[in-house]
Design a protein around this motif. Structure first.
Motif, PDB file in Angstrom:
ATOM      1  N   GLU A   1       0.825  -1.219   0.000  1.00 54.26           N
ATOM      2  CA  GLU A   1       0.000   0.000   0.000  1.00 54.26           C
ATOM      3  C   GLU A   1       0.855   1.263   0.000  1.00 54.26           C
ATOM      4  O   GLU A   1       0.479   2.268  -0.597  1.00 54.26           O
ATOM      5  CB  GLU A   1      -0.953  -0.012   1.194  1.00 54.26           C
ATOM      6  CG  GLU A   1      -2.071  -1.018   1.033  1.00 54.26           C
ATOM      7  CD  GLU A   1      -2.943  -1.161   2.272  1.00 54.26           C
ATOM      8  OE1 GLU A   1      -2.554  -0.675   3.363  1.00 54.26           O
ATOM      9  OE2 GLU A   1      -4.017  -1.777   2.143  1.00 54.26           O
TER      10      GLU A   1
ATOM     11  N   GLN B   1       1.969   1.752  -3.581  1.00 55.52           N
ATOM     12  CA  GLN B   1       0.862   2.226  -4.398  1.00 55.52           C
ATOM     13  C   GLN B   1       0.542   3.684  -4.079  1.00 55.52           C
ATOM     14  O   GLN B   1       0.255   4.476  -4.981  1.00 55.52           O
ATOM     15  CB  GLN B   1      -0.374   1.360  -4.226  1.00 55.52           C
ATOM     16  CG  GLN B   1      -1.486   1.775  -5.183  1.00 55.52           C
ATOM     17  CD  GLN B   1      -2.727   0.942  -5.071  1.00 55.52           C
ATOM     18  OE1 GLN B   1      -3.073   0.495  -3.986  1.00 55.52           O
ATOM     19  NE2 GLN B   1      -3.399   0.736  -6.189  1.00 55.52           N
TER      20      GLN B   1
ATOM     21  N   GLN C   1       0.536   6.789  -6.746  1.00 52.62           N
ATOM     22  CA  GLN C   1      -0.618   7.659  -6.957  1.00 52.62           C
ATOM     23  C   GLN C   1      -0.258   9.128  -6.710  1.00 52.62           C
ATOM     24  O   GLN C   1      -0.693  10.007  -7.455  1.00 52.62           O
ATOM     25  CB  GLN C   1      -1.777   7.225  -6.065  1.00 52.62           C
ATOM     26  CG  GLN C   1      -2.375   5.907  -6.489  1.00 52.62           C
ATOM     27  CD  GLN C   1      -3.403   5.369  -5.502  1.00 52.62           C
ATOM     28  OE1 GLN C   1      -3.431   5.750  -4.331  1.00 52.62           O
ATOM     29  NE2 GLN C   1      -4.245   4.466  -5.986  1.00 52.62           N
TER      30      GLN C   1
ATOM     31  N   VAL D   1       2.446  -4.884  -6.984  1.00 52.99           N
ATOM     32  CA  VAL D   1       1.801  -3.632  -7.356  1.00 52.99           C
ATOM     33  C   VAL D   1       2.011  -3.468  -8.852  1.00 52.99           C
ATOM     34  O   VAL D   1       3.154  -3.397  -9.316  1.00 52.99           O
ATOM     35  CB  VAL D   1       2.402  -2.432  -6.594  1.00 52.99           C
ATOM     36  CG1 VAL D   1       1.691  -1.147  -6.984  1.00 52.99           C
ATOM     37  CG2 VAL D   1       2.340  -2.658  -5.094  1.00 52.99           C
TER      38      VAL D   1
ATOM     39  N   SER E   1      -2.874   1.961 -11.062  1.00 53.97           N
ATOM     40  CA  SER E   1      -2.139   0.902 -10.379  1.00 53.97           C
ATOM     41  C   SER E   1      -3.094   0.105  -9.505  1.00 53.97           C
ATOM     42  O   SER E   1      -4.145   0.598  -9.111  1.00 53.97           O
ATOM     43  CB  SER E   1      -1.017   1.499  -9.544  1.00 53.97           C
ATOM     44  OG  SER E   1      -1.525   2.361  -8.560  1.00 53.97           O
ATOM     45  N   ARG E   2      -2.692  -1.126  -9.214  1.00 55.38           N
ATOM     46  CA  ARG E   2      -3.483  -1.965  -8.315  1.00 55.38           C
ATOM     47  C   ARG E   2      -2.572  -2.974  -7.631  1.00 55.38           C
ATOM     48  O   ARG E   2      -1.485  -3.288  -8.125  1.00 55.38           O
ATOM     49  CB  ARG E   2      -4.635  -2.634  -9.022  1.00 55.38           C
ATOM     50  CG  ARG E   2      -4.271  -3.880  -9.767  1.00 55.38           C
ATOM     51  CD  ARG E   2      -5.508  -4.587 -10.260  1.00 55.38           C
ATOM     52  NE  ARG E   2      -5.171  -5.984 -10.474  1.00 55.38           N
ATOM     53  CZ  ARG E   2      -5.825  -6.771 -11.285  1.00 55.38           C
ATOM     54  NH1 ARG E   2      -6.854  -6.312 -11.934  1.00 55.38           N
ATOM     55  NH2 ARG E   2      -5.470  -8.016 -11.431  1.00 55.38           N
ATOM     56  N   ILE E   3      -3.042  -3.485  -6.510  1.00 51.45           N
ATOM     57  CA  ILE E   3      -2.289  -4.471  -5.744  1.00 51.45           C
ATOM     58  C   ILE E   3      -2.909  -5.838  -5.980  1.00 51.45           C
ATOM     59  O   ILE E   3      -4.115  -6.021  -5.824  1.00 51.45           O
ATOM     60  CB  ILE E   3      -2.300  -4.125  -4.245  1.00 51.45           C
ATOM     61  CG1 ILE E   3      -1.666  -2.761  -3.995  1.00 51.45           C
ATOM     62  CG2 ILE E   3      -1.583  -5.216  -3.444  1.00 51.45           C
ATOM     63  CD1 ILE E   3      -1.798  -2.259  -2.579  1.00 51.45           C
TER      64      ILE E   3
END
Length: 133
Positions: A32, A35, A39, A122, A130-132
């Motif tokens: 997190e 990410q 962002q 990530v 973006s995403r995990i």
């Protein structure tokens, strides 16, 4: 004495669960954090109408977000978490243009791993999202 015995019993049940939970929490926290830096960098690139970059140093478990050579965020992974890999295009960095998209084929992945060998990835797409996983 009865109160102390009850507390001891509850602690003997709770502590092993907490110890097992902590590495997973740190792994999620590390992913997190990456990410969040991505962002922030993307939105800063849009706001400043410039190109911004997030660079990863897998040897030192750190990352650096910058715009125009000026650092906007720097971070280190939590204890017990390694940046296992950072593969973006041909390097260990991702760049966002003034529209928030990944430029120069720098989309890719950063993977973090805990001491138990569990990983989270990530992903940064060419759109800049973006995403995990």
């Amino acid at each position: 004495m009865i109160t102390i015995a009850i507390i001891a019993i509850l602690a003997s049940v709770a502590i092993p669960n907490f110890i097992a939970w902590l590495p997973n929490y740190r792994l999620k926290s590390g992913a997190e954090e990456i990410q969040s830096a991505l962002q922030l960098t993307r939105t800063t690139a849009i706001k400043e109408n410039a190109t911004a970059r997030v660079s990863f140093d897998t040897a030192n478990e750190t990352y650096r977000a910058s715009i125009g050579g000026q650092t906007i965020r720097r971070g280190r992974m939590p204890a017990g978490i390694d940046i296992n890999s950072a593969l973006f295009g041909g390097g260990t960095f991702v760049e966002f243009d003034s529209q928030g998209t990944a430029v120069n084929n720098t989309h890719g992945t950063a993977q973090v791993m805990n001491n138990s060998g569990m990983t989270k990835t990530v992903r940064v797409y060419i759109t800049g999202n973006s995403r995990i996983d």
